[in-house]
Scaffold this active site. Sequence first.
Site, PDB file in Angstrom:
ATOM      1  CG  ASP A 144      -1.846   1.189   1.266  1.00 53.69           C
ATOM      2  OD1 ASP A 144      -3.005   1.062   0.853  1.00 53.69           O
ATOM      3  OD2 ASP A 144      -1.402   2.260   1.716  1.00 53.69           O
ATOM      4  CB  VAL A 176      -3.649   1.588  -2.157  1.00 55.54           C
ATOM      5  CG1 VAL A 176      -3.583   0.945  -3.541  1.00 55.54           C
ATOM      6  CG2 VAL A 176      -3.084   2.991  -2.214  1.00 55.54           C
ATOM      7  CG  ASP A 177      -3.658  -2.871   1.006  1.00 58.80           C
ATOM      8  OD1 ASP A 177      -3.329  -3.272  -0.128  1.00 58.80           O
ATOM      9  OD2 ASP A 177      -2.885  -2.906   1.974  1.00 58.80           O
ATOM     10  CG  LEU A 178      -8.806   0.030   3.509  1.00 51.30           C
ATOM     11  CD1 LEU A 178      -9.078   1.207   4.432  1.00 51.30           C
ATOM     12  CD2 LEU A 178      -9.293  -1.258   4.138  1.00 51.30           C
ATOM     13  N   GLY A 181      -9.880  -3.647  -2.280  1.00 45.90           N
ATOM     14  CA  GLY A 181     -10.800  -4.642  -1.751  1.00 45.90           C
ATOM     15  C   GLY A 181     -12.235  -4.362  -2.139  1.00 45.90           C
TER      16      GLY A 181
END
Length: 390
Positions: A144, A176-178, A181
């Site tokens: 991220d 970025v990860d969220l 997802g």
Amino acid sequence: MAGPLTGIRVLDLSRILAGPWSTQCLADLGAEVIKIERPNEGDDTRTWGPPFFGEGDEALAAYYMSANRGKQSVAVDMASPEGQSIIKKLAAKSDIVVENFKVGGLKKYGLDYESLKALNVGLIYCSITGFGQTGPYKDRPGYDLMIQGLGGLMSVTGEADDKPGGGPQRAGVAVVDLFTGLYSTIGILGALHHREKTGEGQHIDMALLDTQVAVLANQSLSYLVSGTAPKRQGNSHPAIVPYQSFETKDGHMILAVGNDGQFKRFCDAAGLPGIAADARFSTNPGRVANRGDLVPVLAGVIAGRTTDEWVTMLEKVNVPCGPINTLDRVFDNEQVKARGIQLAHKDSLGRTLPGVANPIRYSATPIEYKKAPPMLGEDTDAVLSALLAE
């Protein structure tokens, strides 16, 4: 009441955050999620602490808890032939697989999309990587923070370079990860609809970098339209003024004026009617062009009252504003409490674990939180005896 994805089974081969965030969302919507974890180790985030809930062998990392409720934890050694056989059998009986191994990393185990598609033609298989399945960066690892930098977010986040504390700054959570997802969940739901019409599954190729560039939104388009790269400018907005934080008598507040009517009401309440009538400031484009003259005047006035005094005054005239709360104040906020955002649910050991609710509010199929984040491998026997015996 059954959730909208009741009857859908997800085989979760992901770990860390982007994949687990997606599968947790699917679990919230009613899907059965089977999380495959390494025996004795589990998801990396099980050790990402402190803080931990509980102690010793019963400890759960808060980070792990944030993305793994509603799932069944099955401990299987993917590197062993027996483990690979078990996962293949589970994939044959699943609707969705989510994984975030490096490109080609699961092929050697026979757990890549093409291998599992041969067992289950309707399988929806979502791969999440740093840079996607194609392109010159496809074999690079992606995290991220590095994607926030590479993908441009840090170029527009943080105080301006010529100000105290200026320079690049990451977002306070792994956005970025969220976002990846959530986009993965959207892609999966679209693929489910496609399968409903055709009977065919498909492969979904999700990349952190793709997502980061996409969610720059107006900043990306500002560059593409103007040819000028936006710069960091702290808490102010590149296209709306005043839309930023201001120092008050006892702290800070947010003033988020979105149109000319709100600006006039703010000025009247603040005792600055002449400012709203000034041709330089009466329209938003004018305020943007002349922010250097306007903002210091507003800052001087706002500094004379406390945050609560401003919020009370401006709410009465419908001007968007608010405090900058720490998390203790967030969870003590009357609106947060009224919406039931803080959760409390029992785990397999009988403990009451805290959590944060999914923000989706259905009228016909409300979300139910039936299972707390699991201990490592707590569902192995139950899941394998039930599914592999069929």
